[in-house]
Design an enzyme around this catalytic site. Structure first.
Site, mmCIF file in Angstrom:
data_model
loop_
_atom_site.group_PDB
_atom_site.id
_atom_site.type_symbol
_atom_site.label_atom_id
_atom_site.label_comp_id
_atom_site.label_asym_id
_atom_site.label_seq_id
_atom_site.Cartn_x
_atom_site.Cartn_y
_atom_site.Cartn_z
ATOM 1 N N ASP A 1 0.768 -1.228 0.000
ATOM 2 C CA ASP A 1 0.000 0.000 0.000
ATOM 3 C C ASP A 1 0.811 1.297 0.000
ATOM 4 N N CYS B 1 -16.310 1.509 0.487
ATOM 5 C CA CYS B 1 -17.420 1.284 -0.441
ATOM 6 C C CYS B 1 -17.077 0.104 -1.349
ATOM 7 N N CYS C 1 -19.508 -0.924 -13.628
ATOM 8 C CA CYS C 1 -18.950 -0.227 -12.467
ATOM 9 C C CYS C 1 -19.113 1.282 -12.619
ATOM 10 N N CYS D 1 -21.506 3.530 -9.943
ATOM 11 C CA CYS D 1 -20.863 4.372 -8.922
ATOM 12 C C CYS D 1 -21.801 5.529 -8.560
ATOM 13 N N CYS E 1 -14.665 9.693 -4.457
ATOM 14 C CA CYS E 1 -14.860 8.286 -4.074
ATOM 15 C C CYS E 1 -15.249 8.197 -2.596
ATOM 16 N N CYS F 1 -19.558 -5.949 -10.523
ATOM 17 C CA CYS F 1 -18.687 -6.474 -11.586
ATOM 18 C C CYS F 1 -19.012 -7.947 -11.854
HETATM 19 C C1 B12 Z 1 -4.498 5.809 -3.264
HETATM 20 C C2 B12 Z 1 -5.294 4.534 -3.175
HETATM 21 C C3 B12 Z 1 -6.672 4.627 -3.081
HETATM 22 C C4 B12 Z 1 -7.417 5.930 -3.332
HETATM 23 C C5 B12 Z 1 -7.409 6.220 -4.861
HETATM 24 C C6 B12 Z 1 -7.913 5.039 -5.692
HETATM 25 C C7 B12 Z 1 -7.332 4.941 -7.098
HETATM 26 N N1 B12 Z 1 -8.131 4.338 -7.947
HETATM 27 O O1 B12 Z 1 -6.233 5.368 -7.374
HETATM 28 C C8 B12 Z 1 -8.816 5.628 -2.716
HETATM 29 C C9 B12 Z 1 -8.845 6.090 -1.258
HETATM 30 C C10 B12 Z 1 -10.015 6.232 -3.442
HETATM 31 C C11 B12 Z 1 -8.809 4.108 -2.734
HETATM 32 C C12 B12 Z 1 -9.956 3.368 -2.678
HETATM 33 C C13 B12 Z 1 -9.997 1.982 -2.709
HETATM 34 N N2 B12 Z 1 -8.952 1.159 -2.625
HETATM 35 CO CO1 B12 Z 1 -7.112 1.770 -2.712
HETATM 36 N N3 B12 Z 1 -5.301 2.184 -2.961
HETATM 37 C C14 B12 Z 1 -4.634 3.277 -3.176
HETATM 38 C C15 B12 Z 1 -3.122 3.019 -3.375
HETATM 39 C C16 B12 Z 1 -2.413 3.318 -2.057
HETATM 40 C C17 B12 Z 1 -2.465 3.787 -4.521
HETATM 41 C C18 B12 Z 1 -3.272 3.764 -5.826
HETATM 42 C C19 B12 Z 1 -2.641 4.633 -6.877
HETATM 43 O O2 B12 Z 1 -1.458 4.516 -7.144
HETATM 44 N N4 B12 Z 1 -3.440 5.530 -7.469
HETATM 45 C C20 B12 Z 1 -2.951 6.448 -8.475
HETATM 46 C C21 B12 Z 1 -3.683 6.225 -9.776
HETATM 47 C C22 B12 Z 1 -3.253 7.256 -10.823
HETATM 48 O O3 B12 Z 1 -3.288 4.941 -10.190
HETATM 49 P P1 B12 Z 1 -4.191 4.030 -11.121
HETATM 50 O O4 B12 Z 1 -5.625 4.206 -10.800
HETATM 51 O O5 B12 Z 1 -3.615 2.662 -10.999
HETATM 52 O O6 B12 Z 1 -3.907 4.675 -12.511
HETATM 53 C C23 B12 Z 1 -3.290 3.970 -13.536
HETATM 54 C C24 B12 Z 1 -4.280 3.482 -14.578
HETATM 55 O O7 B12 Z 1 -5.560 3.977 -14.307
HETATM 56 C C25 B12 Z 1 -3.677 3.973 -15.856
HETATM 57 N N5 B12 Z 1 -4.493 4.917 -16.592
HETATM 58 C C26 B12 Z 1 -4.740 6.196 -16.333
HETATM 59 N N6 B12 Z 1 -5.451 6.719 -17.317
HETATM 60 C C27 B12 Z 1 -5.668 5.735 -18.213
HETATM 61 C C28 B12 Z 1 -6.359 5.718 -19.398
HETATM 62 C C29 B12 Z 1 -6.402 4.519 -20.118
HETATM 63 C C30 B12 Z 1 -7.136 4.510 -21.372
HETATM 64 C C31 B12 Z 1 -5.776 3.349 -19.617
HETATM 65 C C32 B12 Z 1 -5.838 2.051 -20.326
HETATM 66 C C33 B12 Z 1 -5.094 3.385 -18.412
HETATM 67 C C34 B12 Z 1 -5.052 4.589 -17.737
HETATM 68 O O8 B12 Z 1 -2.455 4.648 -15.595
HETATM 69 C C35 B12 Z 1 -2.403 5.010 -14.247
HETATM 70 C C36 B12 Z 1 -0.968 4.966 -13.824
HETATM 71 O O9 B12 Z 1 -0.441 3.712 -14.039
HETATM 72 C C37 B12 Z 1 -3.132 1.471 -3.695
HETATM 73 C C38 B12 Z 1 -1.882 0.706 -3.253
HETATM 74 C C39 B12 Z 1 -0.714 0.974 -4.170
HETATM 75 N N7 B12 Z 1 0.399 1.368 -3.626
HETATM 76 O O10 B12 Z 1 -0.823 0.818 -5.394
HETATM 77 C C40 B12 Z 1 -4.407 0.989 -2.965
HETATM 78 C C41 B12 Z 1 -5.262 -0.140 -3.603
HETATM 79 C C42 B12 Z 1 -5.377 0.146 -5.070
HETATM 80 N N8 B12 Z 1 -6.576 0.003 -2.992
HETATM 81 C C43 B12 Z 1 -7.164 -1.114 -2.820
HETATM 82 C C44 B12 Z 1 -8.513 -1.238 -2.397
HETATM 83 C C45 B12 Z 1 -8.974 -2.624 -1.945
HETATM 84 C C46 B12 Z 1 -9.363 -0.127 -2.401
HETATM 85 C C47 B12 Z 1 -10.898 -0.124 -2.184
HETATM 86 C C48 B12 Z 1 -11.631 -1.304 -2.811
HETATM 87 C C49 B12 Z 1 -11.185 -0.055 -0.662
HETATM 88 C C50 B12 Z 1 -12.670 0.081 -0.328
HETATM 89 N N9 B12 Z 1 -13.432 -0.988 -0.430
HETATM 90 O O11 B12 Z 1 -13.117 1.134 0.033
HETATM 91 C C51 B12 Z 1 -11.293 1.228 -2.824
HETATM 92 C C52 B12 Z 1 -11.668 1.080 -4.309
HETATM 93 C C53 B12 Z 1 -11.955 2.382 -5.021
HETATM 94 C C54 B12 Z 1 -11.557 2.343 -6.489
HETATM 95 N N10 B12 Z 1 -12.506 2.099 -7.388
HETATM 96 O O12 B12 Z 1 -10.373 2.537 -6.813
HETATM 97 C C55 B12 Z 1 -6.283 -2.306 -3.227
HETATM 98 C C56 B12 Z 1 -6.780 -2.879 -4.559
HETATM 99 C C57 B12 Z 1 -6.681 -4.383 -4.705
HETATM 100 C C58 B12 Z 1 -7.140 -4.800 -6.088
HETATM 101 N N11 B12 Z 1 -7.709 -5.995 -6.189
HETATM 102 O O13 B12 Z 1 -6.994 -4.067 -7.037
HETATM 103 C C59 B12 Z 1 -4.870 -1.638 -3.291
HETATM 104 C C60 B12 Z 1 -3.929 -2.223 -4.329
HETATM 105 C C61 B12 Z 1 -4.279 -1.765 -1.865
HETATM 106 C C62 B12 Z 1 -3.660 -3.124 -1.591
HETATM 107 N N12 B12 Z 1 -2.391 -3.146 -1.256
HETATM 108 O O14 B12 Z 1 -4.302 -4.144 -1.681
HETATM 109 N N13 B12 Z 1 -7.565 3.614 -2.841
HETATM 110 S S1 SF4 Z 2 -15.894 -6.062 -16.158
HETATM 111 FE FE1 SF4 Z 2 -15.913 -5.266 -14.054
HETATM 112 S S2 SF4 Z 2 -14.237 -3.762 -14.018
HETATM 113 FE FE2 SF4 Z 2 -14.674 -4.177 -16.192
HETATM 114 S S3 SF4 Z 2 -16.131 -2.578 -16.767
HETATM 115 FE FE3 SF4 Z 2 -17.341 -4.373 -16.122
HETATM 116 S S4 SF4 Z 2 -17.777 -3.979 -13.964
HETATM 117 FE FE4 SF4 Z 2 -16.086 -2.619 -14.544
HETATM 118 S S1 SF4 Z 3 -15.626 2.578 -4.293
HETATM 119 FE FE1 SF4 Z 3 -15.489 4.692 -5.082
HETATM 120 S S2 SF4 Z 3 -15.405 4.390 -7.313
HETATM 121 FE FE2 SF4 Z 3 -16.214 2.469 -6.455
HETATM 122 S S3 SF4 Z 3 -18.466 2.716 -6.481
HETATM 123 FE FE3 SF4 Z 3 -17.741 3.373 -4.457
HETATM 124 S S4 SF4 Z 3 -17.531 5.600 -4.695
HETATM 125 FE FE4 SF4 Z 3 -17.565 4.748 -6.774
#
Ligand code: B12
Ligand code: SF4
Ligand code: SF4
Length: 336
Positions: free
Chosen positions: A151, A258, A211, A215, A231, A265
């Site tokens: 994390d 949440c 998804c 949301c 979120c 999914c």
């Molecule tokens: C910050 C964080 C959060 C934040 C931001 C979430 C986010 N989506 O970034 C908040 C607090 C909202 C959050 C919530 C949750 N989180 Co969180 N979070 C993290 C953390 C610490 C960092 C994530 C990160 O780097 N975000 C930065 C963004 C920019 O990264 P990204 O979304 O991966 O973006 C990439 C892609 O989207 C892509 N991209 C961007 N634009 C585009 C466009 C296209 C076309 C394409 C193809 C790709 C692309 O490039 C980006 C960079 O590589 C990680 C742990 C870690 N160190 O990785 C855990 C982590 C992701 N979280 C986790 C979990 C479980 C959750 C929750 C489910 C918890 C809950 N039930 O409430 C929710 C889910 C919400 C959601 N839908 O994301 C788990 C996920 C496990 C899994 N199976 O994936 C992790 C991995 C923690 C862990 N060690 O297990 N989280």
């Molecule tokens: S398969 Fe799951 S993650 Fe992919 S768009 Fe559908 S609900 Fe979202």
């Molecule tokens: S965890 Fe965040 S992104 Fe996922 S449904 Fe809930 S509010 Fe929306």
């Protein structure tokens, strides 16, 4: 050096330590990820998580984190249980809300995953450090050559896990395993060991948008991009102090985290109970009574949520969330 034997040794140690799955990616730069992360941060989408903006370039290149890094080992830890999904218990739009009941995200029903994963990572590290010198033909300095994180470390865990074959990043941004869904945690190890990489997983979302459509706060602003400010997970876990009235209304029935985007999914239809005792729901965790939560004093909170992820919200944060849910439910019944 026998890279096949080395990789097999590390993977066996990961399973022995209690991880559900393990995969390996080669350590290299991922400039596209750095660009996407930079754009996310520039737009302020990390909200109150200022720590996300610290040295972002390191998250997309493990060689900036560990000198001589050759591989990234990604580990999954399943946490699902047989308990119901949030969308079957509390309301999404208020239509089917169970009055007096809130929702704690299923990842938080048992022990804190950081503690569980860190203990297993320590076991895995000790095991590898003991066995690997014989294969390497030299000493192995685990403290320098094996850096693990869960994390909070500088690693885009889901990107590396996709490259290591553990799943693909769905449009809700979480990692989905095609056979098991998304209810698993991730941990990573950056290492100098020249392990053999696995094949990356490909995207199976296709034309699905469930998804995004489900949301309740429109936090998934584009496929694969979550604006953390919107979120419910951020609002209920990471935000400190009082919630603005408009923001409090966004949380609906959620007192902590949440699950909605994962509950809808289709791949989570295949998800199975992990059977992991550490993550088994503690009594009263699934759809907790709001009255019970409101009745907790600070000692009661500490006692009930000892070693649980809820301690991150602290007593004041949890009660703030519960009050928001009570107000949301009252507003809904007034509108009935
Ligand atoms: C910050 C964080 C959060 C934040 C931001 C979430 C986010 N989506 O970034 C908040 C607090 C909202 C959050 C919530 C949750 N989180 Co969180 N979070 C993290 C953390 C610490 C960092 C994530 C990160 O780097 N975000 C930065 C963004 C920019 O990264 P990204 O979304 O991966 O973006 C990439 C892609 O989207 C892509 N991209 C961007 N634009 C585009 C466009 C296209 C076309 C394409 C193809 C790709 C692309 O490039 C980006 C960079 O590589 C990680 C742990 C870690 N160190 O990785 C855990 C982590 C992701 N979280 C986790 C979990 C479980 C959750 C929750 C489910 C918890 C809950 N039930 O409430 C929710 C889910 C919400 C959601 N839908 O994301 C788990 C996920 C496990 C899994 N199976 O994936 C992790 C991995 C923690 C862990 N060690 O297990 N989280
Ligand atoms: S398969 Fe799951 S993650 Fe992919 S768009 Fe559908 S609900 Fe979202
Ligand atoms: S965890 Fe965040 S992104 Fe996922 S449904 Fe809930 S509010 Fe929306």
């Amino acid at each position: 050096m026998d890279r096949v034997a080395l990789t097999a040794l590390v993977k066996a140690a990961a399973r022995e330590a209690g991880f559900s799955r393990v995969g390996v990616a080669a350590a290299h730069d991922r400039p596209e990820d750095a660009r996407h992360l930079g754009a996310w941060l520039d737009a302020g989408m990390h909200g109150p998580m200022a720590w996300m903006a610290k040295a972002p370039e390191r998250r997309a290149d493990p060689r900036r984190v560990v000198d001589g890094a050759a591989a990234v080992i990604m580990l999954a830890l399943d946490y699902d249980s047989d308990a119901p999904r949030s969308i079957d218990v509390v309301g999404r739009d208020g239509a089917s809300a169970a009055q007096g009941t809130g929702w704690i995200s299923r990842y938080a029903w048992g022990d804190d995953y950081h503690d569980v994963a860190e203990k297993r990572l320590r076991g895995l590290t000790d095991d590898v450090a003991r066995q690997v010198p014989a294969l390497l033909g030299r000493d192995f300095d685990a403290a320098r050559e094996f850096r693990w994180m869960v994390d909070y470390g500088p690693l885009l865990e889901r990107r590396w896990a996709q490259e290591a074959g553990l799943g693909w990043q769905g449009k809700h941004s979480l990692l989905v395993d095609p056979q098991r869904g998304s209810f698993f945690f991730l941990a990573g190890i950056i290492t100098t060991l020249p392990l053999l990489p696995d094949a990356a997983q490909t995207d199976h979302c296709g034309s699905c948008t469930r998804c995004i459509d489900a949301c309740p706060t429109d936090a998934i602003v584009r496929p694969y991009v979550v604006d953390a400010r919107r979120c419910i997970s951020t609002v209920t876990i990471e935000t400190r102090g009082e919630l603005e009235p408009g923001v409090a209304a966004l949380v609906g029935d959620h007192v902590f985290g949440c699950d909605i985007c994962q509950d809808v999914c289709p791949f989570n239809r295949f998800s199975q109970a992990s059977g992991e005792p550490a993550f088994a729901p503690r009594p009263g965790s699934v759809a907790p009574s709001l009255v019970d939560l409101l009745g907790l004093d600070e000692d009661g909170f500490r006692e009930r949520f000892r070693r649980s992820p809820l301690k991150r919200a602290k007593w004041a944060g949890l009660l703030r969330n519960v009050r928001a849910v009570v107000a949301n439910q009252a507003a809904r019944s007034a509108g009935d």
